[in-house]
Design a protein around this motif. Structure first.
Motif, mmCIF file in Angstrom:
data_model
loop_
_atom_site.group_PDB
_atom_site.id
_atom_site.type_symbol
_atom_site.label_atom_id
_atom_site.label_comp_id
_atom_site.label_asym_id
_atom_site.label_seq_id
_atom_site.Cartn_x
_atom_site.Cartn_y
_atom_site.Cartn_z
ATOM 1 N N ARG A 54 31.063 -31.651 -11.131
ATOM 2 C CA ARG A 54 30.824 -31.017 -12.117
ATOM 3 C C ARG A 54 30.452 -32.111 -13.135
ATOM 4 N NH1 ARG A 54 34.784 -26.853 -14.174
ATOM 5 N NH2 ARG A 54 32.320 -25.429 -14.031
ATOM 6 N N PRO A 55 29.181 -32.556 -12.917
ATOM 7 C CA PRO A 55 29.186 -33.809 -14.157
ATOM 8 C C PRO A 55 28.990 -32.476 -15.540
ATOM 9 C CG PRO A 55 27.746 -33.453 -13.141
ATOM 10 C CD PRO A 55 28.566 -32.960 -12.497
ATOM 11 N N GLU A 56 27.968 -31.897 -15.539
ATOM 12 C CA GLU A 56 27.669 -30.938 -16.815
ATOM 13 C C GLU A 56 29.543 -30.768 -17.783
ATOM 14 O OE1 GLU A 56 29.362 -27.623 -14.062
ATOM 15 O OE2 GLU A 56 28.405 -29.340 -13.987
ATOM 16 N N ALA A 57 30.455 -30.334 -16.938
ATOM 17 C CA ALA A 57 31.642 -29.898 -17.282
ATOM 18 C C ALA A 57 32.909 -31.155 -17.263
ATOM 19 C CB ALA A 57 32.457 -28.470 -16.708
ATOM 20 N N LYS A 58 33.146 -32.082 -17.494
ATOM 21 C CA LYS A 58 33.247 -33.153 -16.978
ATOM 22 C C LYS A 58 34.311 -33.183 -15.629
ATOM 23 C CE LYS A 58 34.092 -34.667 -22.057
ATOM 24 N NZ LYS A 58 34.587 -34.587 -22.767
ATOM 25 N N ASN A 59 34.039 -32.657 -14.719
ATOM 26 C CA ASN A 59 34.150 -32.707 -14.008
ATOM 27 C C ASN A 59 35.701 -31.650 -13.818
ATOM 28 O OD1 ASN A 59 32.880 -34.284 -12.064
ATOM 29 N ND2 ASN A 59 34.227 -35.698 -12.021
ATOM 30 N N THR A 60 35.913 -30.305 -14.739
ATOM 31 C CA THR A 60 36.827 -29.098 -14.565
ATOM 32 C C THR A 60 37.305 -28.569 -13.850
ATOM 33 O OG1 THR A 60 35.662 -28.398 -16.007
ATOM 34 C CG2 THR A 60 36.864 -30.019 -17.252
ATOM 35 N N ILE A 61 38.372 -28.228 -13.107
ATOM 36 C CA ILE A 61 38.883 -27.555 -12.766
ATOM 37 C C ILE A 61 38.621 -25.677 -12.560
ATOM 38 C CG2 ILE A 61 41.013 -26.689 -11.580
ATOM 39 C CD1 ILE A 61 42.500 -29.333 -11.914
ATOM 40 N N ASN A 62 37.888 -25.207 -11.703
ATOM 41 C CA ASN A 62 37.070 -24.252 -12.253
ATOM 42 C C ASN A 62 38.258 -23.020 -11.034
ATOM 43 O OD1 ASN A 62 34.867 -24.360 -10.346
ATOM 44 N ND2 ASN A 62 33.941 -23.909 -11.753
ATOM 45 N N GLU A 63 37.587 -21.604 -10.555
ATOM 46 C CA GLU A 63 38.365 -21.207 -9.215
ATOM 47 C C GLU A 63 37.151 -21.723 -8.453
ATOM 48 O OE1 GLU A 63 38.684 -16.794 -7.705
ATOM 49 O OE2 GLU A 63 39.179 -17.070 -9.739
ATOM 50 N N VAL A 64 35.713 -21.797 -8.529
ATOM 51 C CA VAL A 64 35.122 -22.761 -7.138
ATOM 52 C C VAL A 64 35.900 -23.766 -7.032
ATOM 53 C CG1 VAL A 64 33.541 -22.423 -6.218
ATOM 54 C CG2 VAL A 64 33.425 -20.644 -7.575
ATOM 55 N N LEU A 65 36.185 -24.804 -7.635
ATOM 56 C CA LEU A 65 36.611 -25.335 -7.042
ATOM 57 C C LEU A 65 37.200 -25.915 -6.157
ATOM 58 C CD1 LEU A 65 36.281 -28.969 -9.150
ATOM 59 C CD2 LEU A 65 38.755 -28.291 -8.526
ATOM 60 N N ILE A 66 38.999 -25.379 -6.901
ATOM 61 C CA ILE A 66 39.855 -24.709 -5.840
ATOM 62 C C ILE A 66 40.142 -24.049 -4.628
ATOM 63 C CG2 ILE A 66 42.319 -23.781 -6.050
ATOM 64 C CD1 ILE A 66 41.752 -23.835 -8.939
ATOM 65 N N ARG A 67 38.784 -22.968 -5.180
ATOM 66 C CA ARG A 67 38.747 -22.576 -3.210
ATOM 67 C C ARG A 67 37.745 -23.524 -2.487
ATOM 68 N NH1 ARG A 67 41.218 -17.400 -3.254
ATOM 69 N NH2 ARG A 67 41.105 -16.433 -5.092
ATOM 70 N N GLU A 68 36.889 -24.161 -2.756
ATOM 71 C CA GLU A 68 36.504 -25.245 -2.137
ATOM 72 C C GLU A 68 37.240 -26.742 -1.880
ATOM 73 O OE1 GLU A 68 31.334 -24.533 -3.268
ATOM 74 O OE2 GLU A 68 32.512 -26.031 -4.703
ATOM 75 N N CYS A 69 37.699 -26.724 -2.717
ATOM 76 C CA CYS A 69 38.665 -27.853 -2.300
ATOM 77 C C CYS A 69 40.138 -27.567 -1.095
ATOM 78 C CB CYS A 69 40.155 -28.567 -2.978
ATOM 79 S SG CYS A 69 38.598 -29.588 -4.012
ATOM 80 N N THR A 70 40.021 -26.387 -1.226
ATOM 81 C CA THR A 70 40.929 -25.632 -0.116
ATOM 82 C C THR A 70 40.772 -25.631 1.266
ATOM 83 O OG1 THR A 70 42.461 -24.664 -2.007
ATOM 84 C CG2 THR A 70 42.626 -23.488 0.242
ATOM 85 N N GLN A 71 38.962 -24.452 0.897
ATOM 86 C CA GLN A 71 38.481 -24.976 1.970
ATOM 87 C C GLN A 71 38.107 -25.983 3.323
ATOM 88 O OE1 GLN A 71 34.982 -22.765 1.609
ATOM 89 N NE2 GLN A 71 34.131 -23.158 4.166
ATOM 90 N N VAL A 72 37.771 -27.419 2.836
ATOM 91 C CA VAL A 72 37.658 -28.926 2.666
ATOM 92 C C VAL A 72 38.886 -28.982 3.241
ATOM 93 C CG1 VAL A 72 37.047 -31.327 2.436
ATOM 94 C CG2 VAL A 72 35.803 -28.942 0.762
#
Length: 252
Positions: A21-39
């Motif tokens: 998420r380079p546009e947001a300094k790789n900040t954590i949002n709900e999509v990132l959490i759920r995608e990490c969990t899926q991986v």
């Protein structure tokens, strides 16, 4: 699979997860959490090593305050428990988790670092907990961070709010190894780690989790505190002023 917030590649037995998420300094949002969990769910069956990376400039800058502001304004529930569970999976899962840190790591980004089994960094790495400047505090991060570096150092880092460099982080035990060419250092570690049987990793980490169950015991308190922090009207006002007007709390 296509990912919105990550770049993922498998080089069995290794999975590389890069925050994207380079546009947001790789900040954590709900999509990132759920995608990490899926991986991580895929890695449970497939991988013995999971590596988290950011960009050369920013590993992860913590919670996406813009999303926090949007959620509260639309009265959507804030779900800190899924982030805590993700970090628990990193700590207790049947794989070796590695954070490869370059550049800035702040707030919730420190949570990813503290939840990792091994932390490798380059000489540009800086670690900070800035939450108190907004009237917040790192309730979710602190159980993992205290477990890794001890109560007083976690307490000091929280109150200090600005960063510590990689040398100090290494002295404190937050970083396990660092050098200018951290990619080389990472490859050196992988030479040995890839030889570990996945079943042995699972049994070992189960045993270590039983030896120290503070993270499980701390979950309810951390989640409850986080929910209170992000529903407090004064805190939300400070976040709103920053997101909408770029005004820091000490400026307004």
């Amino acid at each position: 699979m296509e990912w919105k917030t990550l770049k993922v590649r498998f080089e069995d037995p290794i999975c590389f997860i890069q925050f994207n998420r380079p546009e947001a300094k790789n900040t954590i949002n709900e999509v990132l959490i759920r995608e990490c969990t899926q991986v991580m769910k895929i890695c449970k069956e497939r991988s013995s090593i999971v590596i988290f990376e950011g960009s050369p400039e920013v590993f992860c800058f913590g919670a996406d305050l813009q999303e926090v502001d949007m959620k509260q304004s639309s009265e959507q529930a804030y779900r800190p428990d899924i982030l805590y569970d993700l970090w628990l999976k990193m700590t207790n899962g049947p794989f070796v988790t590695i954070s490869h840190v370059r550049g800035t790591t702040n707030a919730g980004g420190v949570g990813f670092v503290a939840a990792s089994d091994i932390v490798i960094a380059d000489e540009t790495a800086v670690f900070s907990l800035s939450e108190l400047l907004f009237g917040l505090y790192p309730a979710m991060v602190l159980p993992f961070l205290t477990r890794k570096i001890g109560y007083q150092r976690a307490h000091y880092l929280t109150l200090k709010t600005n960063g510590i460099d990689v040398k100090q982080a290494h002295n404190w035990g937050l970083v396990d190894a660092y050098q200018a060419k951290s990619n080389v250092l990472l490859k050196q570690h992988l030479t040995r780690l890839t030889k570990l049987p996945k079943s042995a990793i699972q049994h070992y980490k189960n045993y270590m989790g039983d030896l120290n169950d503070m993270l499980i015991k701390s979950k309810n308190g951390a989640v409850t505190a986080n929910q209170q922090i992000f529903t407090d009207k004064d805190n939300l006002s400070r976040i709103y002023q920053f997101v909408e007007n770029g005004v820091y709390p000490w400026e307004g």
